[in-house]
Design an enzyme around this catalytic site. Structure first.
Site, PDB file in Angstrom:
ATOM      1  N   LEU A 162     -78.537  -6.059 -41.975  1.00  0.00           N
ATOM      2  CA  LEU A 162     -80.207  -6.010 -41.593  1.00  0.00           C
ATOM      3  C   LEU A 162     -80.502  -7.439 -41.758  1.00  0.00           C
ATOM      4  O   LEU A 162     -80.574  -7.977 -43.020  1.00  0.00           O
ATOM      5  CB  LEU A 162     -80.707  -5.038 -42.668  1.00  0.00           C
ATOM      6  CG  LEU A 162     -79.940  -3.634 -42.968  1.00  0.00           C
ATOM      7  CD1 LEU A 162     -80.469  -2.928 -44.213  1.00  0.00           C
ATOM      8  CD2 LEU A 162     -79.923  -2.903 -41.748  1.00  0.00           C
ATOM      9  N   ASP A 163     -81.199  -7.606 -40.799  1.00  0.00           N
ATOM     10  CA  ASP A 163     -81.852  -9.023 -40.742  1.00  0.00           C
ATOM     11  C   ASP A 163     -83.150  -9.051 -41.804  1.00  0.00           C
ATOM     12  O   ASP A 163     -83.923  -8.193 -41.532  1.00  0.00           O
ATOM     13  CB  ASP A 163     -82.244  -9.498 -39.204  1.00  0.00           C
ATOM     14  CG  ASP A 163     -83.049 -10.676 -39.131  1.00  0.00           C
ATOM     15  OD1 ASP A 163     -82.370 -11.963 -39.475  1.00  0.00           O
ATOM     16  OD2 ASP A 163     -84.140 -10.907 -38.753  1.00  0.00           O
ATOM     17  N   ALA A 164     -83.211 -10.282 -42.566  1.00  0.00           N
ATOM     18  CA  ALA A 164     -84.337 -10.597 -43.127  1.00  0.00           C
ATOM     19  C   ALA A 164     -85.066  -9.480 -43.731  1.00  0.00           C
ATOM     20  O   ALA A 164     -86.364  -9.194 -43.506  1.00  0.00           O
ATOM     21  CB  ALA A 164     -85.163 -11.561 -42.236  1.00  0.00           C
ATOM     22  N   VAL A 165     -84.785  -8.765 -44.648  1.00  0.00           N
ATOM     23  CA  VAL A 165     -85.196  -7.592 -45.253  1.00  0.00           C
ATOM     24  C   VAL A 165     -86.313  -7.992 -46.008  1.00  0.00           C
ATOM     25  O   VAL A 165     -87.322  -7.086 -46.472  1.00  0.00           O
ATOM     26  CB  VAL A 165     -84.347  -6.572 -45.944  1.00  0.00           C
ATOM     27  CG1 VAL A 165     -83.010  -6.081 -45.103  1.00  0.00           C
ATOM     28  CG2 VAL A 165     -83.649  -7.349 -47.231  1.00  0.00           C
ATOM     29  N   HIS A 166     -86.090  -9.168 -46.754  1.00  0.00           N
ATOM     30  CA  HIS A 166     -87.420  -9.788 -47.490  1.00  0.00           C
ATOM     31  C   HIS A 166     -88.810  -9.566 -46.375  1.00  0.00           C
ATOM     32  O   HIS A 166     -89.968  -9.690 -47.156  1.00  0.00           O
ATOM     33  CB  HIS A 166     -87.380 -11.102 -47.941  1.00  0.00           C
ATOM     34  CG  HIS A 166     -87.012 -12.072 -47.109  1.00  0.00           C
ATOM     35  ND1 HIS A 166     -85.489 -12.354 -46.505  1.00  0.00           N
ATOM     36  CD2 HIS A 166     -87.752 -12.835 -46.358  1.00  0.00           C
ATOM     37  CE1 HIS A 166     -85.636 -13.151 -45.692  1.00  0.00           C
ATOM     38  NE2 HIS A 166     -86.830 -13.719 -45.511  1.00  0.00           N
ATOM     39  N   GLU A 175     -79.484  -9.099 -45.305  1.00  0.00           N
ATOM     40  CA  GLU A 175     -80.002 -10.769 -45.605  1.00  0.00           C
ATOM     41  C   GLU A 175     -81.345 -10.750 -46.236  1.00  0.00           C
ATOM     42  O   GLU A 175     -82.467 -10.189 -46.088  1.00  0.00           O
ATOM     43  CB  GLU A 175     -80.221 -11.291 -44.106  1.00  0.00           C
ATOM     44  CG  GLU A 175     -80.732 -12.775 -44.451  1.00  0.00           C
ATOM     45  CD  GLU A 175     -81.169 -13.531 -43.232  1.00  0.00           C
ATOM     46  OE1 GLU A 175     -81.426 -14.669 -42.978  1.00  0.00           O
ATOM     47  OE2 GLU A 175     -81.781 -12.590 -42.179  1.00  0.00           O
ATOM     48  N   ASP A 193     -77.381 -18.542 -51.867  1.00  0.00           N
ATOM     49  CA  ASP A 193     -77.573 -19.571 -52.964  1.00  0.00           C
ATOM     50  C   ASP A 193     -75.991 -20.279 -53.109  1.00  0.00           C
ATOM     51  O   ASP A 193     -75.836 -21.457 -53.448  1.00  0.00           O
ATOM     52  CB  ASP A 193     -77.704 -18.604 -54.206  1.00  0.00           C
ATOM     53  CG  ASP A 193     -79.257 -18.662 -54.779  1.00  0.00           C
ATOM     54  OD1 ASP A 193     -80.060 -19.074 -53.684  1.00  0.00           O
ATOM     55  OD2 ASP A 193     -79.418 -18.404 -55.869  1.00  0.00           O
ATOM     56  N   GLY A 201     -77.371 -23.067 -36.451  1.00  0.00           N
ATOM     57  CA  GLY A 201     -78.189 -22.970 -35.388  1.00  0.00           C
ATOM     58  C   GLY A 201     -79.710 -23.504 -35.584  1.00  0.00           C
ATOM     59  O   GLY A 201     -80.286 -23.781 -34.785  1.00  0.00           O
ATOM     60  N   ASN A 202     -80.126 -23.510 -37.009  1.00  0.00           N
ATOM     61  CA  ASN A 202     -81.451 -23.801 -37.298  1.00  0.00           C
ATOM     62  C   ASN A 202     -81.454 -25.112 -37.634  1.00  0.00           C
ATOM     63  O   ASN A 202     -82.629 -25.829 -38.154  1.00  0.00           O
ATOM     64  CB  ASN A 202     -82.051 -22.774 -38.387  1.00  0.00           C
ATOM     65  CG  ASN A 202     -82.281 -21.586 -38.029  1.00  0.00           C
ATOM     66  OD1 ASN A 202     -82.887 -21.468 -36.839  1.00  0.00           O
ATOM     67  ND2 ASN A 202     -82.250 -20.536 -38.720  1.00  0.00           N
TER      68      ASN A 202
END
Length: 583
Positions: free
Chosen positions: A246-250, A284, A310, A385-386
């Site tokens: 799951l991408d960027a759940v925050h 994530e 981390d 990639g970033n």
């Protein structure tokens, strides 16, 4: 065949099927307000869409399973009967997994499911257990990372569409590999997104880096949640995928008491029980919050694991010495940071973050939280990639340091994940690339990326143009590399470590509290103990002698030749090398 669509904001809906219009009627079920239905004859491949109100535009089905003509074209009917997998999925629990993240569009030059399936033999010989596919939902153009997808139920046609994905999953399962699929629920791409015309899929109640938030808690959000959960279950049920990342759940803006993630995890657990096979959700998140993976019965959200950035950041800083951006939090004492993550999960567990300008995170209860709630990795698509040039660790580190990094990830307490090509120290970069067909959007992406890196000292001409096809081509793996001697050594080291992880139960022990670490920040060595297994890495250039104690361990594997510890338990480790020892 029955067609249905949720369109609560209009008073009329018509189905366009093979150039014929069919007026739809409101569903009489009072429990389905806003739904429209109609029966019409249809077969696999037939094109269809919906006309809303008195407009002339025919839009693709929000729940369409195929977009053969691109994101602005009509949907196509998909008969899943012939796509049903013949091979039973392997029963591979997450706690014993070694994952391999790959991007279909650059794993091979062809960039298709079938071409990727032809390379699965490499992954089985490597020893990984699961392939983690980056997003495969349709997005504008042919090539892209996939995080700007606009049709969460469909499959990108240039990759091979639904049939191609079904063949890939079948081939992976036949090879004994599980398949994890990366899905994006926190936003949709800016081009080709037709959902706002159908209903309140987005809300201005919250704002995100991508604009209006996906509607998870405003009026109409019950149906939006059902839309996303239905999509998630469809991947697991119809394609027999084994798990979802799951991408960027925050970034999921959700103020309801019962959160979307709890609903999703409950639905996935129910499907796992119904289908009698392990299914899992991997999140994530940058919140460093163990409640994410705490079981629902214990007051958590019930996801099964989360990426541990981390651990990555601490290890990256120790290996490279970089201290910009979020690496600043780990740069003062990087080996101490690595040691803390190996024993406590998060580095930020209520500690000060200079990058954020505040305290961050929450402690992990090591008595209740098994280590397999975390994924550990040295590289990911994001962390490579970033970067301005998409440069991998192999672009700046020696083979010995790459071997040390692999050792920490593959013998550490977390579920290991590799990023495609790292196992042989790929010389190809993995850069940010797009194929937007809207000229204004393409220029906005190009200039925005150059502005972003100009703030860090990069010249505009040095930052690859995301829209240039050469940027994608440079990012494709070179499959001649693993056969070359310099790459083959590292590849064999990865295979050795994965074999050891499988052969040594202590390396799969989920008890974080049992991990013991010692290190020397100045001389740059670190050792940790997991049961009867000892691991030593020397990141420095000079040889070191590490006292392991009189414990009778022998060398199981080493990057450079080393002697077994003597009776005094002292081990001599060459510079930039790693050793694994056991009884």
């Amino acid at each position: 065949m029955q067609f249905e669509v949720w369109a609560p904001l209009t008073g009329r809906v018509a189905l366009r099927l093979n150039d014929t219009d069919y007026e739809m009627t409101r569903d009489p079920d009072p429990g389905r307000p806003g739904w429209w239905t109609v029966e019409a004859p249809a077969a696999d491949g037939d094109r269809y869409g919906f006309r809303l109100g008195d407009g002339t535009a025919v839009r693709p089905d929000p729940r369409g399973r195929r977009l053969p003509d691109g994101t602005d074209g009509l949907s196509a009917v998909v008969d899943f009967g012939p796509l049903t997998p013949r091979t039973a999925p392997p029963r591979l629990p997450l706690q014993d997994a070694v994952l391999y993240e790959l991007h279909i569009g650059t794993f091979t030059p062809e960039g298709t499911f079938d071409a990727a399936a032809a390379r699965l033999g490499h992954l089985t010989s490597l020893g990984v257990t699961h392939v983690e596919l980056m997003p495969v939902c349709p997005f504008p153009g042919r090539h892209g990372w996939g995080y700007d997808g606009v049709a969460p139920w469909a499959v990108h046609e240039p990759y091979g569409g639904p049939a191609g994905l079904a063949r890939f999953v079948e081939a992976a399962h036949a090879a004994g590999l599980g398949v994890v699929l990366d899905v994006v629920h926190n936003h949709l791409g800016p081009s080709g997104n037709h959902l706002p015309a159908f209903g309140p899929y987005f809300t201005d109640t919250h704002h995100t880096p991508w604009g209006a938030a996906v509607n998870l808690d405003a009026p109409g959000s019950d149906e939006v949640r059902a839309y996303l959960i239905g999509s998630a279950l469809a991947w697991l049920r119809d394609y027999r995928v084994d798990g979802l990342r799951l991408d960027a759940v925050h970034a999921l803006a959700d103020g309801r008491a019962l959160t979307f993630l709890e609903e999703l995890s409950a639905a996935v657990d129910a499907l796992a029980a119904e289908s009698a096979r392990p299914l899992f959700l991997i999140a994530e998140s940058d919140q460093c919050d163990p409640r994410l993976t705490t079981p629902r019965a214990a007051g958590g959200l019930g996801l099964h694991a989360q990426w541990n950035d981390d651990f990555h950041h601490a290890l990256h800083t120790a290996l490279t010495g970089e201290s910009q951006g979020y690496y600043a939090d780990f740069a003062a004492a990087p080996l101490a940071a690595v040691a803390k993550t190996l024993t406590r999960g998060f580095f930020h567990d209520g500690t000060w973050s200079s990058f954020r300008g505040r305290t961050h995170g929450r402690p992990v209860d090591r008595r209740r939280t098994p280590a397999h709630r975390f994924l550990g990795y040295t590289q990911t698509h994001d962390q490579v990639g970033n970067r301005a040039l998409g440069d991998r660790l192999s672009a700046s580190l020696s083979p010995g340091l790459l071997a040390c990094a692999a050792t920490l990830a593959l013998t550490g307490p977390f579920v290991p994940m590799l990023f495609m090509g790292e196992e042989w120290g790929a010389g190809t970069p993995w850069q940010y690339f797009t194929d937007h067909r809207d000229p204004e959007l393409a220029e906005a992406v190009r200039s925005g990326r150059r502005r972003e890196f100009a703030a860090h000292g990069w010249k505009a001409e040095e930052v690859p143009d995301p829209q240039d096809p050469a940027t994608r081509d440079r990012s494709c793996l070179d499959w001649a590399e693993p056969e070359r001697e310099s790459h083959a050594w590292l590849l064999e080291w990865y295979r050795t470590l994965i074999r050891l992880r499988r052969a040594q139960p202590d390396l799969r022990d989920p008890d974080l509290a049992a991990v013991r670490v010692a290190f020397d920040e100045e001389r740059r060595w670190l050792t940790f103990r997991r049961g009867d297994v000892r691991v030593v890495v020397n990141l420095g250039t000079e040889s070191v002698t590490v006292a392991l104690g009189r414990n009778g361990v022998r060398v199981l594997a080493s990057w450079e030749p080393v002697e077994h510890p003597g009776p005094d338990g002292r081990l001599h480790v060459p510079g930039e090398s790693a050793v694994v020892l056991g009884p």
